[in-house]
Enzyme design. Structure first.
Site: not given
Length: 330
Positions: A63-64
């Site tokens: 995630y990111q």
């Protein structure tokens, strides 16, 4: 807040799990979720979540590009959360370094490397649940289960879990663990919401029979279950993920959303509350993973915990559903 046991582990988790996908370094150049909130922007959201009793947080290494884990760790430190009272879960599988060699997957090499990387970003000694984000077809199930068992034995995770997976794959991997005396998956994270209920056929009955925790991702279908069909938001204008997941089933989904809108209005509730109350009405659901980019999202989700739907209302919400194509990716 209400709390339930995490499957048959005896661990207490809040009925709402806060999805940390929406926290991280914003911008499309930093990952698939450009609307992510940085530390300062997310501080009040996370603060409200813990004020209202959420103790279960789910993230993933990818995630990111890892910044979601970093911010999750910073929140835990900032609010001095009692590590013995909170439950932190993360995942492994998707590439962390683009198409470079050994940048993802479930090889022993990658799992052992990525658990250390995740713990460093989270600033934790261990995670409560270490989950495979998807199954890796290039690695034997025996290697995957043995390596995950070693992660638990090393004290780097308390339990292991699986995200999107077919029922036969999950059962086969569980049996491999049983045969060798290794740790089994204690939880499963399928996609489950009003517009995608295919897991009711096999995976969810299996999980219920095996007393596994069920922690569905995207219970509001990327926001589709929160607003009238066709509504444009700041997120929808830059969201390239939702069209990949639900873009091919719009003719099936619109009647469901239209129906949800009418029923929620009749009951004097928001669409999000109605949709979450429906999921929480299912006896096999432990805690839906709810993403939040505002304090309002948190308060709305937690309010749904105290809503009890009638049998007639549940049937009415489910009535427009038609079978969807099930894919391994989603």
């Amino acid at each position: 807040m209400k709390y339930v046991k995490l499957g048959n582990t005896g661990v207490d988790v809040s009925r709402i799990c806060l999805g940390m996908m929406g926290f991280g370094t914003p911008g499309s150049e930093n990952g698939l979720f450009p609307w992510a909130k940085n530390f300062d922007e997310g501080l009040t959201i996370f603060k409200r979540a813990i004020e209202l009793g959420i103790n279960y947080f789910d993230t993933a290494n990818v995630y990111q590009n890892g910044s979601s884990e970093e911010i999750t760790g910073k929140f835990i430190k900032h609010f001095a959360l009692n590590r013995d009272e909170i439950v932190v879960a993360t995942k492994v599988h998707f590439p962390m370094r683009g198409d470079r060699p050994n940048s993802g997957g479930l090889s022993r090499k990658n799992i052992l490397s990525e658990i250390d990387n995740s713990l460093k970003r989270l600033q934790l000694d261990y995670v409560d649940i270490y989950q495979i984000h998807r199954l890796d077809p290039f690695v034997s199930m025996e290697e995957i289960m043995e390596t995950l068992n070693d992660v638990v034995k090393a004290g780097k995770a308390r339990y292991i879990g699986a995200s999107t997976i077919y029922a036969w794959q999950l059962e086969r991997m569980q049996q491999i663990a049983i045969q060798h005396g290794w740790h089994k998956f204690i939880s499963v994270q399928p996609q489950y919401n009003l517009i995608f209920r295919e897991e009711e056929r096999e995976l969810l009955p299996l999980a219920q029979d095996r007393k596994m925790a069920v922690v569905p991702w995207s219970p509001l279908a990327g926001g589709l279950c929160t607003r009238p069909w066709g509504t444009q938001t700041a997120r929808t204008k830059i969201d390239n993920v939702s069209p990949m997941v639900w873009g091919n089933s719009q003719s099936l989904d619109k009647p469901i959303i239209d129906n949800l809108e009418k029923i929620a209005a009749k009951q004097g509730r928001s669409m999000a509350q109605e949709a979450l109350a429906w999921i929480l009405s299912k006896p096999f659901i432990t805690a839906p993973i709810v993403g939040a980019t505002s304090v309002h999202h948190i308060e709305e989700a937690i309010a749904a915990v105290d809503i009890t739907l009638s049998t007639e209302e549940i049937k009415a919400l489910e009535l427009p559903y038609q079978p969807h194509v099930k894919t391994a990716d989603f």
